[in-house]
Design an enzyme around this catalytic site. Structure first.
Site, PDB file in Angstrom:
ATOM      1  N   CYS A 118       0.814  -1.218   0.000  1.00 23.41           N
ATOM      2  CA  CYS A 118       0.000   0.000   0.000  1.00 23.41           C
ATOM      3  C   CYS A 118       0.846   1.265   0.000  1.00 23.41           C
ATOM      4  O   CYS A 118       0.332   2.368  -0.169  1.00 23.41           O
ATOM      5  CB  CYS A 118      -0.908   0.027   1.222  1.00 23.41           C
ATOM      6  SG  CYS A 118      -1.760  -1.530   1.474  1.00 23.41           S
ATOM      7  N   HIS A 132      -8.776   4.124  -1.766  1.00 27.73           N
ATOM      8  CA  HIS A 132      -7.441   3.585  -1.551  1.00 27.73           C
ATOM      9  C   HIS A 132      -7.031   2.630  -2.689  1.00 27.73           C
ATOM     10  O   HIS A 132      -7.018   1.416  -2.528  1.00 27.73           O
ATOM     11  CB  HIS A 132      -7.410   2.859  -0.195  1.00 27.73           C
ATOM     12  CG  HIS A 132      -6.096   2.295   0.193  1.00 27.73           C
ATOM     13  ND1 HIS A 132      -4.890   2.737  -0.334  1.00 27.73           N
ATOM     14  CD2 HIS A 132      -5.761   1.298   1.069  1.00 27.73           C
ATOM     15  CE1 HIS A 132      -3.885   2.043   0.213  1.00 27.73           C
ATOM     16  NE2 HIS A 132      -4.391   1.156   1.050  1.00 27.73           N
TER      17      HIS A 132
END
Lengths: 391, 391
Positions: free
Chosen positions: B87, B336
């Site tokens: 991420c 995200h």
């Protein structure tokens, strides 16, 4: 722009490791690198690590392979990041690490690569061996890595009068070179007759034209050139580093008998280093398939484009020739652990330029400049480096 | 070390794109970036591209995603390389690109990220959502991304007296912030009551504590600071960029109520920028789960570690507070898209610091310094950036 030096290097023997994972392989190369730093090094001095790997996504560690590996060797807090450009991942980790040191932000940085091709080469093998190119236009249409390079070889034969035998000359030379290299996967000579009569793979290639499936890891330690002599009397300077890309799908390219990415990356590396192809004393080039080494000769300026096969006839690139190429055995016989390959070339050059090739028979003498050349896929990317002896 | 400026930025709206692939998403963000360069730019001036993506290995393009994307937008020959830290991939592409410009080797470099989480979130969803941590010790033992952060939240409640309501304050704030952001995935307010009563995920989390599955791309253009004013009167300077790691498996860490990687990366970024947390006027932080934003407050120095929830009580990080955090909506509501997230934060900050937040209601006024914070997995890596208004 700060100067960049290599002050340590290590790698596993390339081969087949059914009982070792990427952590073990990386650690083995890392600790060999640490031991190679002449005046010693506190590992905590290392500030960053750029680690090349292609297949990390395929099951064994999904993300963040780089910090996982650095934690495993006791350096959990360094800036660690994975770099990926298929078979060029190792070269790109070296290029990215070199930029990091050149910036002055970091003084001591690891460039590394690791791959366990064994773990992605069973039922998934076909899947991964399509990474050479464009998924939409090549892989899903059935192209394989070997098939694409075979097209290049066939066209090179058509355009430039290269014979099937020239391809085999690369295989014979590189297999012979690997015999004396303790880090090589296949330390076994092959005859021209064998090389011509292997099991067919993709016309005109047989199995001896193809690099093997390899596990392995390689680590080099880069240092701000100003500080290099405090770690060793024999640093190796990284004088030039170039990287460039091309369309992945070969139908988009201007030519399929040379790699534009290699040409551009080489021009950049030579310019930065202030030297030209004639100054290079030996080279490690990307011979994933025999044709790739022949194309590289021209693209790197060792001869005119399209004349690569002539250099083989002259023995120009044999260990006793004017410009030894792949004295390590190359991808063909030293092995090709994808993400590690580009860094493994730097390990070889580091040892050769420090007169530490171990087996005296394979030590290249009186070399001052060396070059390494790492390609991603079928030439979608290329990274080229010029090294200078520092003692 | 050369100074680094941002002179252009673009991104897709974050969301769900069943009919667009990574090429289309990247191109959309890239061309918006090009249009944002005030004095215009010849695309051929761009020399390199560092592109973050996590899931590229999982089917759609196996290797060399970066040159594929650059070829798609008409720049096939630039040095293009994929950067991956789960991420944190986007933040690391920005960090790596910043080093490249700081080295002086390149003057104009793209930092970008792209992800199509939709393509890896059906049957493969569980597989990928384990990327937060260590495959051997966490994923294969059944830990999920949400589960690991839930452990952190539970411990934070135990150690520091945080209440369940504090977690929901993050969700309510960030959802409210996203309403005015045309690039956000969920432009929908939620009430405290809703936020407390979502579908349970992993105690103490319900669905409103979790960031969504998102597709998207973000691109920023970095430039040697010396040249920035020739492209725009309003560059944004990247004054500090730090990156650090930690053990992936949380059982190896000293604490699970703060992220050591964030603390180290922040210290490095502040030091390089010559500023401290008190100088920051607003921030985009990594709120993949509500607890992550609360931990970030302490780890970034906005309050003492363990006191993050108190800032929420005071409204300190609301748009009308002393230090607005995630005015964009954050990962929670802006969305995200893994590899893009860290670059998308830079896009938001670029716009805010140029007074171009579009919706007047969401423009942060009189800001001089901003910070972004991107985390890989459960804190295995973190990258922190300090930006300064340049007009």
């Amino acid at each position: 722009m700060e100067g960049v030096a290599i002050i340590g290097a290590g790698q596993t023997k390339y081969g087949d490791y059914p009982n070792k994972g990427v952590k073990e392989l990386f650690a083995e190369a890392y600790f060999e690198m640490l031991q190679s730093v002449d005046q010693g090094l506190e590992p905590q001095q290392i500030q960053a690590a750029y680690i090349g790997c292609l297949s990390a996504g395929s099951g064994f560690q999904l993300g963040q392979l780089a910090p996982l590996l650095m934690g495993h060797v006791g350096l959990p807090s360094v800036n660690a990041v994975r770099i990926e450009n298929a078979c060029g991942s190792g070269g790109y980790s070296l290029h990215t690490a070199a930029c990091a040191v050149a910036s002055g932000k970091y003084d001591l940085v690891i460039a590394a690569g690791v791959e366990k091709m064994r773990d992605v080469s069973s039922s998934k093998g076909r899947y991964w061996l399509g990474v050479s190119g464009d998924t939409e236009y090549e892989r899903l249409a059935g192209s394989t890595f070997a098939g694409i390079y075979a097209l290049m070889a066939a066209r090179y034969m058509h355009d430039f009068g290269m014979q099937r035998e020239h391809l085999s000359m690369v295989a014979v030379k590189n297999h012979r070179n690997a015999v004396a290299n303790p880090k090589a996967q296949f330390r076994k000579e092959i005859t021209m007759e064998q090389a011509l009569k292997g099991v067919p793979v993709a016309h005109p290639f047989n199995v001896w034209d193809c690099s093997p499936t390899t596990d392995g890891a390689a680590v080099v330690l880069l240092c701000n050139a100003k500080l290099a002599k405090s770690f060793t009397d024999k640093p190796v300077y990284l004088r030039g580093f170039g990287a460039a890309s091309d369309y992945l799908a070969i139908h988009d390219r201007n030519s399929i008998t040379s790699l534009a990415a290699t040409q551009k990356a080489a021009a950049e590396a030579y310019k930065q280093a202030g030297v030209g192809p004639r100054d290079i004393d030996f080279a490690e080039v990307h011979d994933c398939f025999t044709i790739a080494e022949i194309m590289a000769y021209g693209d790197l300026g060792f001869c005119k484009v399209g004349q690569g096969h002539k250099l083989l006839e002259e023995g120009y690139t044999r260990p006793d020739g004017k410009l030894p190429v792949n004295a390590s055995g190359g991808l063909k016989a030293k092995g090709h652990p994808i993400g590690a390959t580009g860094c493994g070339m730097a390990v070889e050059i580091f040892k050769q330029l420090r007169d530490e090739a171990k087996e005296p028979s394979r030590q290249i003498k009186n070399a001052r400049f060396a070059l390494s050349h790492n390609v991603g896929g079928s030439g979608g990317t290329a990274a080229v480096f010029v090294y200078q002896r520092g003692d």
